[in-house]
Scaffold this motif. Structure first.
Motif, PDB file in Angstrom:
ATOM      1  N   MET A 145       6.179  37.544 -16.358  1.00  0.00           N
ATOM      2  CA  MET A 145       6.105  37.431 -14.909  1.00  0.00           C
ATOM      3  C   MET A 145       4.779  38.007 -14.451  1.00  0.00           C
ATOM      4  O   MET A 145       4.396  39.087 -14.885  1.00  0.00           O
ATOM      5  CB  MET A 145       7.253  38.229 -14.303  1.00  0.00           C
ATOM      6  N   ARG A 146       4.086  37.275 -13.610  1.00  0.00           N
ATOM      7  CA  ARG A 146       2.852  37.829 -13.037  1.00  0.00           C
ATOM      8  C   ARG A 146       2.642  37.307 -11.631  1.00  0.00           C
ATOM      9  O   ARG A 146       3.150  36.260 -11.250  1.00  0.00           O
ATOM     10  CB  ARG A 146       1.652  37.536 -13.929  1.00  0.00           C
ATOM     11  N   TRP A 147       1.881  38.072 -10.878  1.00  0.00           N
ATOM     12  CA  TRP A 147       1.517  37.760  -9.502  1.00  0.00           C
ATOM     13  C   TRP A 147       0.167  37.078  -9.525  1.00  0.00           C
ATOM     14  O   TRP A 147      -0.765  37.526 -10.193  1.00  0.00           O
ATOM     15  CB  TRP A 147       1.456  39.053  -8.700  1.00  0.00           C
ATOM     16  N   HIS A 148       0.039  35.976  -8.832  1.00  0.00           N
ATOM     17  CA  HIS A 148      -1.208  35.219  -8.775  1.00  0.00           C
ATOM     18  C   HIS A 148      -1.650  35.109  -7.325  1.00  0.00           C
ATOM     19  O   HIS A 148      -0.939  34.553  -6.492  1.00  0.00           O
ATOM     20  CB  HIS A 148      -0.992  33.821  -9.368  1.00  0.00           C
ATOM     21  N   GLU A 149      -2.840  35.655  -7.021  1.00  0.00           N
ATOM     22  CA  GLU A 149      -3.374  35.596  -5.664  1.00  0.00           C
ATOM     23  C   GLU A 149      -3.805  34.169  -5.339  1.00  0.00           C
ATOM     24  O   GLU A 149      -4.521  33.549  -6.104  1.00  0.00           O
ATOM     25  CB  GLU A 149      -4.586  36.517  -5.523  1.00  0.00           C
ATOM     26  N   MET A 150      -3.370  33.674  -4.198  1.00  0.00           N
ATOM     27  CA  MET A 150      -3.770  32.346  -3.741  1.00  0.00           C
ATOM     28  C   MET A 150      -4.767  32.429  -2.594  1.00  0.00           C
ATOM     29  O   MET A 150      -5.330  31.424  -2.187  1.00  0.00           O
ATOM     30  CB  MET A 150      -2.532  31.542  -3.317  1.00  0.00           C
ATOM     31  N   SER A 151      -4.967  33.636  -2.059  1.00  0.00           N
ATOM     32  CA  SER A 151      -5.947  33.840  -0.996  1.00  0.00           C
ATOM     33  C   SER A 151      -6.386  35.297  -1.047  1.00  0.00           C
ATOM     34  O   SER A 151      -5.777  36.111  -1.716  1.00  0.00           O
ATOM     35  CB  SER A 151      -5.347  33.506   0.373  1.00  0.00           C
ATOM     36  N   THR A 152      -7.450  35.589  -0.329  1.00  0.00           N
ATOM     37  CA  THR A 152      -7.946  36.957  -0.255  1.00  0.00           C
ATOM     38  C   THR A 152      -8.096  37.344   1.203  1.00  0.00           C
ATOM     39  O   THR A 152      -7.940  36.524   2.089  1.00  0.00           O
ATOM     40  CB  THR A 152      -9.302  37.088  -0.978  1.00  0.00           C
ATOM     41  N   GLY A 153      -8.414  38.603   1.429  1.00  0.00           N
ATOM     42  CA  GLY A 153      -8.587  39.084   2.789  1.00  0.00           C
ATOM     43  C   GLY A 153      -7.417  39.952   3.215  1.00  0.00           C
ATOM     44  O   GLY A 153      -6.576  40.343   2.411  1.00  0.00           O
ATOM     45  N   ARG A 154      -7.357  40.246   4.514  1.00  0.00           N
ATOM     46  CA  ARG A 154      -6.308  41.130   5.052  1.00  0.00           C
ATOM     47  C   ARG A 154      -4.937  40.476   4.990  1.00  0.00           C
ATOM     48  O   ARG A 154      -3.924  41.141   4.902  1.00  0.00           O
ATOM     49  CB  ARG A 154      -6.638  41.533   6.479  1.00  0.00           C
ATOM     50  N   GLN A 155      -4.895  39.172   5.102  1.00  0.00           N
ATOM     51  CA  GLN A 155      -3.643  38.422   4.986  1.00  0.00           C
ATOM     52  C   GLN A 155      -3.711  37.663   3.676  1.00  0.00           C
ATOM     53  O   GLN A 155      -4.581  36.826   3.484  1.00  0.00           O
ATOM     54  CB  GLN A 155      -3.504  37.458   6.158  1.00  0.00           C
ATOM     55  N   GLN A 156      -2.789  37.955   2.779  1.00  0.00           N
ATOM     56  CA  GLN A 156      -2.889  37.403   1.434  1.00  0.00           C
ATOM     57  C   GLN A 156      -1.601  36.685   1.043  1.00  0.00           C
ATOM     58  O   GLN A 156      -0.507  37.218   1.204  1.00  0.00           O
ATOM     59  CB  GLN A 156      -3.169  38.535   0.453  1.00  0.00           C
ATOM     60  N   TYR A 157      -1.768  35.485   0.544  1.00  0.00           N
ATOM     61  CA  TYR A 157      -0.658  34.719  -0.003  1.00  0.00           C
ATOM     62  C   TYR A 157      -0.760  34.752  -1.519  1.00  0.00           C
ATOM     63  O   TYR A 157      -1.843  34.804  -2.074  1.00  0.00           O
ATOM     64  CB  TYR A 157      -0.714  33.258   0.454  1.00  0.00           C
ATOM     65  N   GLY A 158       0.395  34.704  -2.153  1.00  0.00           N
ATOM     66  CA  GLY A 158       0.388  34.668  -3.602  1.00  0.00           C
ATOM     67  C   GLY A 158       1.662  34.058  -4.127  1.00  0.00           C
ATOM     68  O   GLY A 158       2.627  33.850  -3.389  1.00  0.00           O
ATOM     69  N   GLU A 159       1.624  33.761  -5.409  1.00  0.00           N
ATOM     70  CA  GLU A 159       2.804  33.188  -6.033  1.00  0.00           C
ATOM     71  C   GLU A 159       3.153  33.995  -7.275  1.00  0.00           C
ATOM     72  O   GLU A 159       2.304  34.662  -7.858  1.00  0.00           O
ATOM     73  CB  GLU A 159       2.587  31.723  -6.385  1.00  0.00           C
ATOM     74  N   PHE A 160       4.396  33.902  -7.652  1.00  0.00           N
ATOM     75  CA  PHE A 160       4.882  34.542  -8.859  1.00  0.00           C
ATOM     76  C   PHE A 160       4.996  33.474  -9.933  1.00  0.00           C
ATOM     77  O   PHE A 160       5.550  32.400  -9.691  1.00  0.00           O
ATOM     78  CB  PHE A 160       6.247  35.192  -8.614  1.00  0.00           C
ATOM     79  N   LEU A 161       4.452  33.777 -11.105  1.00  0.00           N
ATOM     80  CA  LEU A 161       4.447  32.816 -12.205  1.00  0.00           C
ATOM     81  C   LEU A 161       5.256  33.365 -13.373  1.00  0.00           C
ATOM     82  O   LEU A 161       5.145  34.530 -13.729  1.00  0.00           O
ATOM     83  CB  LEU A 161       3.019  32.551 -12.669  1.00  0.00           C
ATOM     84  N   LEU A 162       6.050  32.504 -13.959  1.00  0.00           N
ATOM     85  CA  LEU A 162       6.779  32.826 -15.171  1.00  0.00           C
ATOM     86  C   LEU A 162       6.426  31.745 -16.173  1.00  0.00           C
ATOM     87  O   LEU A 162       6.704  30.561 -15.956  1.00  0.00           O
ATOM     88  CB  LEU A 162       8.286  32.847 -14.902  1.00  0.00           C
ATOM     89  N   ASP A 163       5.746  32.133 -17.247  1.00  0.00           N
ATOM     90  CA  ASP A 163       5.246  31.163 -18.236  1.00  0.00           C
ATOM     91  C   ASP A 163       4.398  30.085 -17.559  1.00  0.00           C
ATOM     92  O   ASP A 163       4.567  28.892 -17.807  1.00  0.00           O
ATOM     93  CB  ASP A 163       6.400  30.525 -19.007  1.00  0.00           C
ATOM     94  N   SER A 164       3.527  30.488 -16.659  1.00  0.00           N
ATOM     95  CA  SER A 164       2.611  29.616 -15.899  1.00  0.00           C
ATOM     96  C   SER A 164       3.321  28.698 -14.910  1.00  0.00           C
ATOM     97  O   SER A 164       2.690  27.845 -14.302  1.00  0.00           O
ATOM     98  CB  SER A 164       1.737  28.779 -16.828  1.00  0.00           C
TER      99      SER A 164
END
Length: 107
Positions: free
Chosen positions: A1-20
């Protein structure tokens, strides 16, 4: 399981990946006060809920934030959203109170 940043800055979106494979997402806001972030929302894809995946996602997110110097993570729920309240409390969040809202009327 890992966290993947989809954006940067003060407001950040991300997704959780399991085996990509993406299994969930969340939105974080970094507050003006150093070391504090606000979790706006988090979710796990339908069909994966209730299997401990959400707890793994939360753990991954907290580890990521800790490495960035975040020591306090705030969130909230609707008063009637007892499922989310239970999830947050089960994952280390502490109930601090009830937010109040009001509407401004144009006079």
């Amino acid at each position: 399981m890992r966290w993947h940043e989809m954006s940067t800055g003060r407001q950040q979106y991300g997704e959780f990946l399991l085996d990509s494979n993406p299994i969930g997402e969340c939105e974080i806001h970094y507050l003006e006060q150093p070391g504090i972030a606000y979790l706006r929302w988090i979710y796990v894809k339908e069909g994966l809920q209730g299997n401990g995946i959400g707890a793994m996602c939360m753990c991954s997110l907290k580890n990521f934030l800790y490495k960035k110097g975040i020591r306090k993570l705030d969130t909230d729920t609707a008063l009637t959203n007892v499922g989310a309240q239970h999830f947050y409390e089960k994952n280390g969040f502490v109930r601090k109170g009830i937010s109040r809202s009001f509407y401004l009327e144009n006079e």
